[in-house]
Design an enzyme around this catalytic site. Sequence first.
Site, PDB file in Angstrom:
ATOM      1  N   TYR A 176      -9.633  -0.156   7.880  1.00  0.00           N
ATOM      2  CA  TYR A 176      -9.064   0.416   6.663  1.00  0.00           C
ATOM      3  C   TYR A 176      -9.819   1.662   6.213  1.00  0.00           C
ATOM      4  O   TYR A 176      -9.202   2.669   5.831  1.00  0.00           O
ATOM      5  CB  TYR A 176      -9.064  -0.638   5.543  1.00  0.00           C
ATOM      6  CG  TYR A 176      -8.099  -0.335   4.427  1.00  0.00           C
ATOM      7  CD1 TYR A 176      -6.834  -0.903   4.394  1.00  0.00           C
ATOM      8  CD2 TYR A 176      -8.428   0.558   3.398  1.00  0.00           C
ATOM      9  CE1 TYR A 176      -5.934  -0.619   3.374  1.00  0.00           C
ATOM     10  CE2 TYR A 176      -7.542   0.849   2.376  1.00  0.00           C
ATOM     11  CZ  TYR A 176      -6.293   0.261   2.378  1.00  0.00           C
ATOM     12  OH  TYR A 176      -5.407   0.556   1.379  1.00  0.00           O
ATOM     13  N   PRO A 225       3.706   2.480   6.378  1.00  0.00           N
ATOM     14  CA  PRO A 225       2.713   2.780   5.337  1.00  0.00           C
ATOM     15  C   PRO A 225       1.730   1.649   5.074  1.00  0.00           C
ATOM     16  O   PRO A 225       0.713   1.876   4.413  1.00  0.00           O
ATOM     17  CB  PRO A 225       3.566   3.069   4.105  1.00  0.00           C
ATOM     18  CG  PRO A 225       4.870   2.384   4.362  1.00  0.00           C
ATOM     19  CD  PRO A 225       5.079   2.451   5.838  1.00  0.00           C
ATOM     20  N   HIS A 256     -12.680   3.602  -3.866  1.00  0.00           N
ATOM     21  CA  HIS A 256     -12.353   2.182  -3.771  1.00  0.00           C
ATOM     22  C   HIS A 256     -13.265   1.533  -2.728  1.00  0.00           C
ATOM     23  O   HIS A 256     -13.243   1.894  -1.560  1.00  0.00           O
ATOM     24  CB  HIS A 256     -10.895   1.993  -3.379  1.00  0.00           C
ATOM     25  CG  HIS A 256      -9.945   2.170  -4.521  1.00  0.00           C
ATOM     26  ND1 HIS A 256      -8.654   1.683  -4.507  1.00  0.00           N
ATOM     27  CD2 HIS A 256     -10.101   2.766  -5.727  1.00  0.00           C
ATOM     28  CE1 HIS A 256      -8.056   1.981  -5.651  1.00  0.00           C
ATOM     29  NE2 HIS A 256      -8.919   2.647  -6.401  1.00  0.00           N
TER      30      HIS A 256
END
Length: 389
Positions: free
Chosen positions: A384, A292, A72
Site C-alpha cells: 500500500y 481503484p 496517513h
Amino acid sequence: MRTQVCIIGAGPSGLLLSQLLHRKGIDTIVLERKTKAYVLSRIRAGVLERGFVDLMREAGVGARMDVEGFTHDGTLIAYDNHQFRVDFAARAGASVMVYGQTELTRDLYEAREAMDGQILYNVDDVQIEDVTTQSPHVTFAMDGKSHRIECDYVVGCDGFHGVSRKTIPEEKRREYEKIYPFGWLGILSETPPVHHELIYANSDRGFALCSMRNDNLSRYYVQCPLDHRPDDWSDAAFWEELKRRIPDAAADQLITGPSIEKSIAPLRSFVTEPMRWGQLFLCGDAAHIVPPTGAKGLNTAASDIFYLYHGMMQHYLHGEDEGLERYSEKALARVWKAERFSWWMSNLLHRYPDQGAFDRKMQLADLAYLEQSEAAQISMAENYVGLPY
C-alpha cells in the site's frame, strides 16, 4: 519545432516528467488535447505512495503538498460490523500522503508556467511518426494549422484512449485485460470525513470506501451494478446505502450533505507489453490500468516516470543508455506487482455476482487472517505504501 522529448498528454504524469527533465536541462514540449481548465476539472484519487511524494519534492513542487496534504500512517478494514487497523508505520516503516490529484496537477502547471515550459493545448489529430528510426517526429493540428515537432524521443502519457499505445503495431504488442462485473458509485460532498484515515468496508451488501480530500471535503464510494447510472441514485439513497455497508460505529458518526459531484467508474485491470517501441515510451494509463482498490493508478504512473526520468538523465547527462534500454522491463516488473495487489484488494472486499456460499466464507477467512496475522499486515502495508522503485 524542435525539442529533445515530446510528451503527449498534460495530465500529472506528463507534467511531472516535463518538470523533472526541465530541472536537469532537458528540453520538452507537452501536447494536450483538452484545455488546462478541463484537465483540472477531473476528479481523481489522491493517495500518494512514498515514492510519488519524493518525486514531487525532487521536482520542486512539494511545498504545498507538504503543508496541506494529510499523512496517513494506516488504514481501517471493516467487515462483520467491526473494523481493524493496518498500521503502515509499524508494519512497513512508511506512510502515504492524501493530496488530491487536482491539487498536485495545479502545482505542476504553476511550476511549468513559472519556468516557461512549453505546453500546447487544444491539439488535434496527433500522429507519431518514424519512432523506429533515430529521427522520430510528431505532427498535429492546432488553431486550424498543421504543425510538426522533431524530437529525440516521444513519451505517451495520453491515457487508454490516446494515440500513443496504438502507434505500436498491433502484432507487436500483447494486451492483458480483466473487466470486473461491478462499478463504483462515488460522491463528493462538502462534509467532514467520517474518520481521519480511509475505511475500506466489506459487507454482505457490497463494498464501500470512506475517503477524503481535506478536512471539509469527503469522497465516498459504494459498489454498484455496471448498468446503474448516477441519476438512478438520489443523495439520500446513497447515504442510506453507505451506512448499511460500514460498521454501526462509523455510520453513527457520518455527517451527510448534498453531493457536489456524482459519478460511476467501471473497474478494469489492463496491461500492454512492451512499454517501449523504438523511440516511443508509454507511461501511466497509456500502458496499464488498475482498479481503484488499493489506490495504485496514479502511483503506477509515477513509478513509470521515475524509471524514464532516470533513464533519460543517464542518456543526456552521462551518455549511458542502459536505463532507457531496460525501461519497459523495469516498469512492467513493478506494474505487475501493483496489478496483483489491486486485484487482491478487489477480490478481498467486493461481492461478486456469482459468489457462492463457499466463496464468501473464503473471503471472510482471508479478512480474519489479515486482521490476526502480522505477516499478512506487513505484506499489505508494504504494497500500500509502495514497493521500492
